[in-house]
Every structure is written in structure tokens, then in C-alpha cells.
Design an enzyme around this catalytic site. Structure first.
Site, PDB file in Angstrom:
ATOM      1  N   GLU A   1     -17.410  30.409  55.101  1.00  0.00           N
ATOM      2  CA  GLU A   1     -16.906  31.215  56.216  1.00  0.00           C
ATOM      3  C   GLU A   1     -17.489  30.723  57.543  1.00  0.00           C
ATOM      4  O   GLU A   1     -16.779  30.640  58.559  1.00  0.00           O
ATOM      5  CB  GLU A   1     -17.259  32.678  55.986  1.00  0.00           C
ATOM      6  CG  GLU A   1     -16.700  33.639  57.017  1.00  0.00           C
ATOM      7  CD  GLU A   1     -17.061  35.092  56.718  1.00  0.00           C
ATOM      8  OE1 GLU A   1     -16.808  35.930  57.600  1.00  0.00           O
ATOM      9  OE2 GLU A   1     -17.573  35.381  55.623  1.00  0.00           O
TER      10      GLU A   1
ATOM     11  N   GLU B   1     -22.558  43.131  53.309  1.00  0.00           N
ATOM     12  CA  GLU B   1     -21.162  43.581  53.297  1.00  0.00           C
ATOM     13  C   GLU B   1     -20.383  42.893  52.180  1.00  0.00           C
ATOM     14  O   GLU B   1     -19.574  43.516  51.485  1.00  0.00           O
ATOM     15  CB  GLU B   1     -20.519  43.284  54.653  1.00  0.00           C
ATOM     16  CG  GLU B   1     -19.031  43.538  54.717  1.00  0.00           C
ATOM     17  CD  GLU B   1     -18.305  42.548  55.599  1.00  0.00           C
ATOM     18  OE1 GLU B   1     -17.261  42.025  55.157  1.00  0.00           O
ATOM     19  OE2 GLU B   1     -18.777  42.284  56.721  1.00  0.00           O
TER      20      GLU B   1
ATOM     21  N   HIS C   1     -24.192  41.123  57.277  1.00  0.00           N
ATOM     22  CA  HIS C   1     -22.917  40.549  56.853  1.00  0.00           C
ATOM     23  C   HIS C   1     -22.974  40.111  55.392  1.00  0.00           C
ATOM     24  O   HIS C   1     -22.013  40.304  54.627  1.00  0.00           O
ATOM     25  CB  HIS C   1     -22.576  39.365  57.757  1.00  0.00           C
ATOM     26  CG  HIS C   1     -21.342  38.636  57.362  1.00  0.00           C
ATOM     27  ND1 HIS C   1     -21.368  37.374  56.814  1.00  0.00           N
ATOM     28  CD2 HIS C   1     -20.028  38.988  57.423  1.00  0.00           C
ATOM     29  CE1 HIS C   1     -20.137  36.970  56.564  1.00  0.00           C
ATOM     30  NE2 HIS C   1     -19.302  37.931  56.922  1.00  0.00           N
TER      31      HIS C   1
END
Length: 458
Positions: free
Chosen positions: A162, A85, A82
Site C-alpha cells: 500500500e 485497522e 493504520h
């Protein structure tokens, strides 16, 4: 999905068994009456390019899919896929982060990416005339990111925010809690984003190593759907990758992720995350079946009947008749070697006991008595309709190409898939219901409760 076998070979020659092709190998999959012509090319490096030509469209969706997800991380790496990404849009040797976004937005296009437990996808959607630009920008970003130290630190902060935001969303958090209850310390039980404890100390060197070891041509599928020409797409991809780390030595494509050995799951358990929320979020469920299990079509029908829509048993009983919850549904998650089946409900804390009692009763009833012929017909119709309606845009068609190749090793024609759903019998569904819904159930709860407030049998 199962291999369709409906293939016509075109330009090039197939590689020897287990070997890499000396040159690009292209084949045309059967023309789909519900879509366009699908073609597949394997480059000498092992990277695969699949396209679906749909001349009636004026847009194209272009995606780069990598067979790497959060389950491929070790414990200390949790969150690396992640993290990566985020970083691949931050700049390459040729483009800054602003260049990457501005070049696509200047032609009205859009870009995005997402990470799952088994793969990562980077995609763009543009007008057909701007496809060459999208291919150049996206291939550059995925193949040749520089991972500047300053960008690593910036995105570390973004990811930590996040994670904190996710913790403030109990409706999302309960799904992760349930996965952890079923899978424990197995990577399928971990957060895709990683945690504050794993993301904070993760170094640029660790991320760079993960990037170069995992992002190799045999692990990558490029898919595009819309108004395009397959040969042109292949040519543009090869041009965009020339001179990058993905312009590699000959290799065979990696096989799709093996379905064995099966993942070991935990005994049924109850996990509670105490949180002062106005609404309680509960999930009751059990291990399901993997994505290649022939019973997956029957599972789709069963899921529709139990909690797949407004006409489902759980929605009708819990929301419509009793008004106990605004949201209640069932779902199935499927992986290469495992799966989950569960029921989610969001309700007032004081109504949790009644919601759970009704849910357990309905699951037990279906396990013992099965579903009706009318429910079978409705469940099959929902499966077929949702699948076909989901193919009404280039993005979903692009995803279908990539997932067929990446997850199953072939693409099942739409007509064959609909035939497989039609072939599901009442006995198929009821036998699966008896087995699946008779399994011990785990319970995950997020809400204003003490950790010992629930038991497995409550």
C-alpha cells in the site's frame, strides 16, 4: 461546531461532574426536522452510543469510532494505528477473517475501515433487519481481535504494498509532502500509513500494546443511523461487548481532543520530490485555523469562492480561461489545534511557473480586495447545499453523529449549522482572507524537477 444546548434528558441520571455513571445514561437530542430522532447513551464503562432513527430508510449504517489516529503515535510507532485497522478484521476468538467478511456479505452488507490523523473508524452498512448481525460482528472484531502472529506478517506485506502504491500516485504524494513542509517532524506531518522504515520492524507486541492501551471504552463512540430503535441498539451493543476487554470498569467518557496548545508549524518552505512524471503536481498553502475556530464558517465560504467548484476564481482563471490545468482546487484541513489551507493544481511541467504565478496573484488579490457580495451569496449557498445533500444517506448521517461527539463533544442541529452559515458577513470573509492569505506560503512539488528548481518566492 459548538454545543447546541438543545437537549432533553431521558432515562437514567447524569453522572457527577468528572465521574462515571453508575448505570447507562440516555438523553434525546432535539428532533431534527431534516432528519430523525437522535439519542445518546453513555454506558457505565464510558463508551457512548448515538443513534439517529430514520424510519423511511430500509438500511442502517453502524460505525465504531475510536479517538486514536496517527498523531497519537510516537516516532517508532508511526503507522501503528493504520496497521491495527488492517488487523482487526483478521480474526477474533469466535470468528476467522473469512467468517467476519462472509457473515456480512451473506446478507448483502458491506464493511470497511479507515484511519485518519485523529481517529479510526470501523463500519458496516446492512439492511435494517440485519443490524443485530452487524453489531455482533463489528463489536467482536474491534473489541476482541487476537492479532495472530501470522496475520501480522501477512498484513505487514499488504501495508508495505500500500505504501509503495501510494508512492506511485504523485497526486496523493504531494499532499503528504505539503503536510511535512508545514508540520515537519510533528505527528501531523507524518504519513498515516507509516513508512517502510517504521512498518517493517514493528512487532506484534508493539501493536498489541497500542491496541489495548488506546482502544478503551472512554475513547470509543458507537454511532448508527437508519431504520432502528435506540434502546435495541444499546442492548445489542452491551450484549456484543459482554466478556470482552471493552466490558470494563466504570469510567467517564474521554473529553474531545483539546485545542490547546496550538501546534507549532515550520517557516514557509519549498519541498520538491523529483519524479519522472508526465504531469507536475503542486500545492501552495499555509497554516490555517483549527476546527473549533468560530471563523470556520467564513473559511468554508472563502474556500468555495477561491477554489471550491467550477465557478470558483481559480478554476475559472486557470482551467476555463487559460486551459493550463485539468484539476485545480483549494481546500481546508482542520484539526483540534491546527489546520491547513492550500491550493492544488496538476499541470504539464512546463506550465508550473504560470500556474503558480496566477495562483499567487489571485490569493494576493483576494487578500487585498476581498470578495464580492455575489460571491458571498454563492459561497454560502454552496456550503449549505453541500452539507444538506451530504446527509442523503445513512452512512453520512452516522458519520455526522460520531464526529459531533468525538470531535466537538456535542451535535449541532442542521438548522443551527445552516443559520451559522447564513450569519457569515462580507466583513467576516474579507477579514479572514486578509489574515490567512497574507501568511507566508509553503510550496510542495512532485514532478520532473531538481530539488533546487523552486524557491518560496518563485
Amino acid at each position: 461546531m459548538a454545543p447546541s444546548g438543545n437537549v432533553r434528558h431521558a432515562a437514567g441520571s447524569e453522572p457527577a461532574r468528572g465521574g462515571a455513571p453508575a448505570r447507562a445514561v440516555t438523553r434525546t437530542l432535539s428532533d431534527d426536522p431534516l432528519g430523525g430522532t437522535v439519542r445518546r447513551t453513555v454506558l457505565p464503562s464510558g463508551l457512548r452510543v448515538l443513534t439517529e432513527a430514520i424510519p423511511a430508510m430500509r438500511s442502517v449504517s453502524f460505525g465504531i469510532w475510536v479517538a486514536v489516529g496517527s498523531r497519537d503515535e510516537t516516532g517508532p510507532q508511526a503507522g501503528a494505528a493504520h496497521f491495527l485497522e488492517h488487523l482487526l478484521f483478521k480474526g477474533t476468538k469466535k470468528r476467522s477473517a473469512l467468517d467476519i467478511s462472509a457473515e456480512i456479505e451473506a446478507v448483502g452488507g458491506e464493511t470497511n475501515a479507515f484511519t485518519t490523523k485523529e481517529y479510526t473508524c470501523y463500519y458496516a452498512r446492512v439492511l435494517d433487519e440485519d443490524l443485530p448481525l452487524a453489531i455482533d460482528v463489528m463489536c467482536d472484531a474491534v473489541a476482541d481481535s487476537v492479532l495472530e502472529p501470522a496475520d501480522v506478517e501477512t498484513e505487514r506485506g499488504v501495508i508495505l504494498e500500500e505504501i509503495a502504491m501510494h508512492d506511485d500516485e504523485p497526486g496523493d504524494e504531494v499532499h503528504d509532502l505539503f503536510a511535512r513542509a508545514v508540520y515537519g517532524d510533528h505527528p501531523l506531518g507524518r504519513l498515516i500509513s507509516g513508512t517502510e522504515e517504521t512498518v517493517t520492524p514493528m512487532s506484534r507486541r508493539q501493536i498489541q500494546s497500542f491496541y489495548r492501551r488506546r482502544y478503551t471504552p472512554p475513547q470509543i463512540v458507537i454511532a448508527a443511523a437508519g431504520n432502528l430503535d435506540h434502546a435495541v441498539v444499546v442492548k445489542l451493543v452491551r450484549q456484543a461487548l459482554r466478556g470482552t476487554p471493552l466490558d470494563a470498569d466504570p469510567a467517564a467518557p474521554a473529553p474531545h481532543r483539546a485545542a490547546t496548545p496550538a501546534v507549532r508549524t515550520k517557516p514557509a518552505a519549498t519541498v520538491v520530490e523529483p519524479k519522472e512524471t508526465e504531469q507536475a503536481h503542486v500545492i501552495l498553502g499555509c497554516p490555517g485555523i483549527d476546527r473549533t475556530d468560530e471563523r470556520r464558517f467564513a473559511l468554508g465560504v472563502l474556500n468555495n469562492v477561491l477554489g471550491g467548484g467550477m465557478s470558483s476564481r481559480l478554476f475559472q482563471e486557470i482551467r476555463e480561461r487559460r486551459g493550463l490545468a485539468y484539476s485545480v482546487y483549494s481546500y481546508a484541513s482542520q484539526y483540534a489545534d491546527s489546520g491547513l489551507f492550500a491550493v492544488y493544481a496538476g499541470c504539464a511541467p512546463g506550465k508550473v511557473d504560470e500556474v503558480l504565478e496566477l495562483t499567487r496573484a489571485e490569493l494576493a488579490r483576494v487578500a487585498a480586495e476581498g470578495i464580492t457580495e455575489a460571491e458571498l451569496a454563492r459561497g454560502k449557498g454552496m456550503s449549505k447545499g453541500s452539507f444538506v445533500l451530504g446527509l442523503e444517506d445513512t452512512g453520512s448521517r452516522m458519520s455526522r453523529l460520531a464526529k459531533g461527539e468525538l470531535l466537538y463533544g456535542d451535535l449541532m442541529p442542521v438548522d443551527e449549522l445552516l443559520t451559522r452559515v447564513d450569519a457569515v458577513t462580507l466583513d467576516d470573509v474579507n477579514a479572514l482572507a486578509a489574515e490567512l492569505l497574507g501568511r507566508p506560503m509553503s510550496l510542495a512539488v512532485v514532478g520532473p524537477f531538481d530539488e533546487g528548481a523552486f524557491s518560496v518566492s518563485r
